[in-house]
Design a protein around this motif. Structure first.
Motif, PDB file in Angstrom:
ATOM      1  N   ILE A 194       0.830  -1.209   0.000  1.00 13.82           N
ATOM      2  CA  ILE A 194       0.000   0.000   0.000  1.00 13.82           C
ATOM      3  C   ILE A 194       0.862   1.257   0.000  1.00 13.82           C
ATOM      4  N   PHE A 195       1.870   1.295   0.881  1.00 19.62           N
ATOM      5  CA  PHE A 195       2.627   2.531   1.075  1.00 19.62           C
ATOM      6  C   PHE A 195       3.862   2.661   0.197  1.00 19.62           C
ATOM      7  N   SER A 196       4.481   1.541  -0.167  1.00 17.44           N
ATOM      8  CA  SER A 196       5.701   1.642  -0.978  1.00 17.44           C
ATOM      9  C   SER A 196       5.522   1.047  -2.364  1.00 17.44           C
ATOM     10  N   LYS A 197       4.331   0.490  -2.625  1.00 16.04           N
ATOM     11  CA  LYS A 197       4.035  -0.166  -3.907  1.00 16.04           C
ATOM     12  C   LYS A 197       4.946  -1.364  -4.154  1.00 16.04           C
ATOM     13  N   ASN A 198       5.509  -1.906  -3.062  1.00 10.81           N
ATOM     14  CA  ASN A 198       6.444  -3.021  -3.215  1.00 10.81           C
ATOM     15  C   ASN A 198       6.152  -4.091  -2.166  1.00 10.81           C
ATOM     16  N   ARG A 199       5.346  -5.062  -2.544  1.00 10.66           N
ATOM     17  CA  ARG A 199       5.012  -6.153  -1.627  1.00 10.66           C
ATOM     18  C   ARG A 199       6.175  -7.128  -1.472  1.00 10.66           C
ATOM     19  N   ASN A 200       6.941  -7.294  -2.557  1.00 11.32           N
ATOM     20  CA  ASN A 200       8.040  -8.269  -2.538  1.00 11.32           C
ATOM     21  C   ASN A 200       9.063  -7.974  -1.453  1.00 11.32           C
ATOM     22  N   ALA A 201       9.316  -6.682  -1.198  1.00 14.15           N
ATOM     23  CA  ALA A 201      10.320  -6.301  -0.214  1.00 14.15           C
ATOM     24  C   ALA A 201       9.964  -6.851   1.164  1.00 14.15           C
ATOM     25  N   TYR A 202       8.689  -6.799   1.520  1.00 12.62           N
ATOM     26  CA  TYR A 202       8.284  -7.223   2.860  1.00 12.62           C
ATOM     27  C   TYR A 202       7.979  -8.719   2.915  1.00 12.62           C
ATOM     28  N   LYS A 203       7.725  -9.299   1.766  1.00 10.11           N
ATOM     29  CA  LYS A 203       7.631 -10.761   1.681  1.00 10.11           C
ATOM     30  C   LYS A 203       9.042 -11.352   1.845  1.00 10.11           C
ATOM     31  N   TYR A 204      10.018 -10.720   1.213  1.00  5.14           N
ATOM     32  CA  TYR A 204      11.424 -11.122   1.345  1.00  5.14           C
ATOM     33  C   TYR A 204      11.877 -10.985   2.800  1.00  5.14           C
ATOM     34  N   LEU A 205      11.436  -9.923   3.466  1.00  6.89           N
ATOM     35  CA  LEU A 205      11.766  -9.703   4.870  1.00  6.89           C
ATOM     36  C   LEU A 205      11.366 -10.914   5.707  1.00  6.89           C
ATOM     37  N   ASP A 206      10.132 -11.362   5.542  1.00 13.20           N
ATOM     38  CA  ASP A 206       9.615 -12.510   6.293  1.00 13.20           C
ATOM     39  C   ASP A 206      10.406 -13.775   5.980  1.00 13.20           C
ATOM     40  N   GLU A 207      10.623 -14.031   4.693  1.00  7.60           N
ATOM     41  CA  GLU A 207      11.298 -15.267   4.285  1.00  7.60           C
ATOM     42  C   GLU A 207      12.756 -15.303   4.746  1.00  7.60           C
ATOM     43  N   SER A 208      13.429 -14.167   4.674  1.00  7.60           N
ATOM     44  CA  SER A 208      14.849 -14.132   5.050  1.00  7.60           C
ATOM     45  C   SER A 208      15.029 -14.245   6.565  1.00  7.60           C
ATOM     46  N   ILE A 209      14.081 -13.699   7.336  1.00  5.23           N
ATOM     47  CA  ILE A 209      14.148 -13.833   8.795  1.00  5.23           C
ATOM     48  C   ILE A 209      14.018 -15.297   9.199  1.00  5.23           C
ATOM     49  N   LYS A 210      13.081 -16.007   8.544  1.00  5.44           N
ATOM     50  CA  LYS A 210      12.841 -17.413   8.891  1.00  5.44           C
ATOM     51  C   LYS A 210      14.066 -18.290   8.630  1.00  5.44           C
ATOM     52  N   LYS A 211      14.859 -17.924   7.647  1.00  4.50           N
ATOM     53  CA  LYS A 211      16.023 -18.743   7.282  1.00  4.50           C
ATOM     54  C   LYS A 211      17.319 -18.278   7.949  1.00  4.50           C
ATOM     55  N   PHE A 212      17.276 -17.144   8.635  1.00  6.65           N
ATOM     56  CA  PHE A 212      18.501 -16.557   9.179  1.00  6.65           C
ATOM     57  C   PHE A 212      19.013 -17.360  10.385  1.00  6.65           C
ATOM     58  N   PRO A 213      20.336 -17.576  10.488  1.00  8.99           N
ATOM     59  CA  PRO A 213      20.895 -18.316  11.619  1.00  8.99           C
ATOM     60  C   PRO A 213      20.941 -17.454  12.879  1.00  8.99           C
ATOM     61  N   GLU A 214      19.857 -17.433  13.619  1.00  7.39           N
ATOM     62  CA  GLU A 214      19.717 -16.513  14.744  1.00  7.39           C
ATOM     63  C   GLU A 214      20.224 -17.113  16.056  1.00  7.39           C
ATOM     64  N   GLY A 215      20.246 -16.257  17.081  1.00  6.69           N
ATOM     65  CA  GLY A 215      20.610 -16.696  18.425  1.00  6.69           C
ATOM     66  C   GLY A 215      22.004 -17.297  18.500  1.00  6.69           C
ATOM     67  N   LYS A 216      22.127 -18.446  19.152  1.00  5.39           N
ATOM     68  CA  LYS A 216      23.432 -19.097  19.338  1.00  5.39           C
ATOM     69  C   LYS A 216      24.074 -19.478  18.013  1.00  5.39           C
ATOM     70  N   ASN A 217      23.247 -19.730  17.009  1.00  7.19           N
ATOM     71  CA  ASN A 217      23.803 -20.072  15.694  1.00  7.19           C
ATOM     72  C   ASN A 217      24.606 -18.909  15.117  1.00  7.19           C
ATOM     73  N   PHE A 218      24.137 -17.680  15.366  1.00  4.74           N
ATOM     74  CA  PHE A 218      24.851 -16.512  14.850  1.00  4.74           C
ATOM     75  C   PHE A 218      26.120 -16.243  15.667  1.00  4.74           C
ATOM     76  N   THR A 219      26.030 -16.333  16.993  1.00  4.60           N
ATOM     77  CA  THR A 219      27.233 -16.100  17.797  1.00  4.60           C
ATOM     78  C   THR A 219      28.293 -17.169  17.519  1.00  4.60           C
ATOM     79  N   LEU A 220      27.856 -18.386  17.154  1.00  3.88           N
ATOM     80  CA  LEU A 220      28.800 -19.440  16.791  1.00  3.88           C
ATOM     81  C   LEU A 220      29.553 -19.082  15.509  1.00  3.88           C
TER      82      LEU A 220
END
Length: 247
Positions: A194-220
């Motif tokens: 609605i605001f940026s005319k770019n849905r893909n950017a925020y769909k990518y945000l969700d998908e990349s967060i889910k796959k990101f090595p977070e928490g102890k995986n990142f500190t490792l």
């Protein structure tokens, strides 16, 4: 260098461009609405997250700071106020974001303290041991090769220097997780459209967060690259996390 799951998540699945080029194009396209959407989608909490991350550097009292994936320079501007360093250099691959950042810096009269330049996390154009501290807010997910970018950051850090990473993560609390998933899957992409005319950017945000090595995986990952005194601080029920490591 190891390839991680989020390295294979691209903003556009049917493009021949590299992840780096796609990310640059994506941010150029949403630059004019980026700050507004950050405040709107996080209800302003992202400002507190950034300040909390910057305060991890208070004891170090850094004089020269590099802000990687600086975007519209929010962290650079806040760092100038909170840490009062001599110099902050912000680098980003999106000229559209940098243009808005420079306007904000000029408006606050910080041109002598903050300089923004087009630059890539994986080939940082500064000498070894150049900075007392490096900050990255919501940018490491967008590195084309995560380890390469983190290794480059370590190279330009001075001995005893500190890296502070602020990045989205996934809450683990029952009930919160379900609400969060609905919000990221449905609300954020549609508001972005609605605001940026770019849905893909925020769909990518969700998908990349889910796959990101977070928490102890990142500190490792930081540990394996030779960073010391690494730690993780979850914020806001785990929606966001601060990661730190020293050279």
């Amino acid at each position: 260098m190891t390839q991680f799951a989020h390295d294979t998540i691209f903003p556009l699945k049917d493009s021949d461009l590299s992840k780096k080029d796609q990310v640059a194009d994506m941010f150029n396209n949403i630059a004019h609405r980026y700050d507004f959407l950050n405040r709107f989608l996080s209800a302003g909490v992202d400002i507190w997250w950034r300040k909390k991350a910057i305060r991890q550097l208070k004891k170090l009292n850094p004089k020269k700071i590099l802000d990687v994936a600086t975007g519209t320079a929010d962290v650079a501007i806040m760092s100038a106020s909170i840490l009062n360093p001599e110099k902050i250099t912000g680098i980003d691959i999106s000229d559209g974001m940098l243009e808005i950042g420079r306007t904000k810096i000029k408006k606050q009269g910080l041109e002598k303290t903050i300089e923004l330049v087009n630059g890539d996390s994986e080939t940082i154009k500064f000498a070894d041991n150049s900075f007392d501290a490096v900050t990255v807010a919501f940018g490491v997910r967008n590195f084309e090769h995560l380890e390469k970018g983190l290794a480059e950051i370590k190279r330009v850090l001075k001995p005893g220097g500190k890296l502070v990473v602020l990045e989205f993560s996934q809450p683990k609390t029952a009930g919160v997780t379900q609400v969060y998933n609905v919000y990221m899957k449905l609300v954020a992409p549609n508001v972005g459209k609605i605001f940026s005319k770019n849905r893909n950017a925020y769909k990518y945000l969700d998908e990349s967060i889910k796959k990101f090595p977070e928490g102890k995986n990142f500190t490792l990952i930081l540990d394996n690259l030779g960073y010391t005194n690494t730690y993780c601080k979850p914020l806001s029920l785990g929606i966001c996390s601060i990661y730190c490591g020293e050279k």
